[in-house]
Scaffold this active site. Structure first.
Site, PDB file in Angstrom:
ATOM      1  N   GLU A 127       0.799  -1.245   0.000  1.00 46.33           N
ATOM      2  CA  GLU A 127       0.000   0.000   0.000  1.00 46.33           C
ATOM      3  C   GLU A 127       0.825   1.286   0.000  1.00 46.33           C
ATOM      4  OE1 GLU A 127      -2.757  -0.394   3.279  1.00 46.33           O
ATOM      5  OE2 GLU A 127      -3.817  -2.035   2.303  1.00 46.33           O
ATOM      6  N   GLU A 234      -6.178 -10.705  -1.300  1.00 53.76           N
ATOM      7  CA  GLU A 234      -7.015 -10.478  -0.101  1.00 53.76           C
ATOM      8  C   GLU A 234      -8.489 -10.420  -0.476  1.00 53.76           C
ATOM      9  OE1 GLU A 234      -5.596  -7.131   2.210  1.00 53.76           O
ATOM     10  OE2 GLU A 234      -3.503  -7.640   1.847  1.00 53.76           O
TER      11      GLU A 234
END
Ligand code: XIL
Length: 301
Positions: A127, A234
């Protein structure tokens, strides 16, 4: 095949889930885990706050529990995550500049060395790009140590565990947009300069505000064309019934249609295991029963 893991294996892929160490003693949970999945990602146990709670003092207890469970059940392990702006221990949040950079490098070295030889792929950096149309890096304490922090993390991880695939992982990069374009440019740059990167993970947290993009497969393919593997890392999709089932089918099919898409990981087993505050985004209901989304996913494999 009659399980997700076995069906994925027939396609040369894996099917994984996020795992929480404290749930391994729940027999419904571990029963599904060991029947259906052949890759595990520790949900929180390998993060910086968990593995280095005070500087220079490492704590691997719950992560090791997941690793040994996986090893005794023929499950491979995705390491998650070595360098990330979130879930940092307080001491790291308070560092900056050279002190933080050195701490990050030491953290990557220590953790990747501890698990050397046991990890299929590491999310080396998680991220690091900003949301929105700017296409820039996320502002974070790590970013403020210098724009080269990502490549330094990758080179450090390679030196510590040369056998692990090294991935960049992010969300809202699942379709083609300013953020995924920026990640794409970084991967292209790393490839051209010989910075070690082997894979890109697409978190794929979907809901009505952020649905499965229509160009999902095309986006996976353009990254694969850069010479990296891609993985869905995810996956969870809010919703229920046939709509949710169709969305899981689409995601599964997109991965299978991209030869370098090596596997899919869902972010939890039962709806009640989800990190999401509300909703039913996973493949098993709270009692561990298979949902329509399970059936459509298995059928697509
Ligand atoms: C989440 C976990 O599922 C939660 O238990 C924790 O409280 C917060 O983090 N992106 C990631 C994951 O890369 O590490 C996050 O996991 C979900 C979003």
């Amino acid at each position: 095949a009659s399980t997700l893991g076995a069906a994925a294996a027939e396609q040369g892929r894996y099917f994984g889930t996020a795992v929480a160490a404290y749930k391994l003693s729940d027999s419904v949970y571990s029963g599904i885990l060991d029947r259906e999945f052949n890759m595990v990602t520790p949900e929180n146990e390998m993060k910086w706050d968990a593995t280095e709670p005070s500087q220079g003092s490492f704590s691997y207890g719950s992560a090791d529990q997941i690793v040994s469970h996986a090893q005794s059940h023929n499950q491979r392990i995705r390491g998650h995550a070595l360098a990330w702006h979130s879930q940092q221990p307080g001491w790291a949040q308070n560092l900056s500049g050279t002190a933080l950079r050195n701490a990050m490098v030491n953290h990557v070295t220590q953790v990747a060395t501890h698990y050397k030889g046991k990890i299929y792929a590491w999310d080396v950096v998680n991220e690091a790009f900003a949301d929105g149309g700017g296409g820039g890096r996320r502002d974070s304490n790590l970013q403020r140590t210098g724009n080269d922090w990502i490549e330094v993390a990758f080179r450090t991880a390679r030196a510590a565990d040369p056998g692990a695939k090294l991935c960049y992982n992010d969300y809202n990069t699942d379709g083609q947009n300013a953020k995924s374009n920026a990640v794409y440019a970084m991967v292209q740059d790393f490839k051209s300069r010989g910075v070690p990167i082997d894979c890109v993970g697409f978190q794929s947290h979907f809901n009505s505000a952020s649905p499965v993009p229509s160009d999902y497969q095309a986006n996976l393919q353009r990254f694969a064309n850069l010479g990296v593997d891609v993985q869905i890392t995810e996956l969870d999709i809010e919703g229920s019934g046939s709509t949710q089932a169709e969305n899981f089918r689409k995601v599964t099919q997109a991965c299978l249609n991209v030869s370098r898409c090596t596997g899919i990981t869902v972010w939890g087993i039962r709806d009640s295991d989800s990190w999401r505050a509300s909703g039913t985004p996973l493949l098993f209901d709270g009692n561990g029963n298979k949902k329509a989304a399970y059936t459509s996913t298995l059928a697509a494999l």
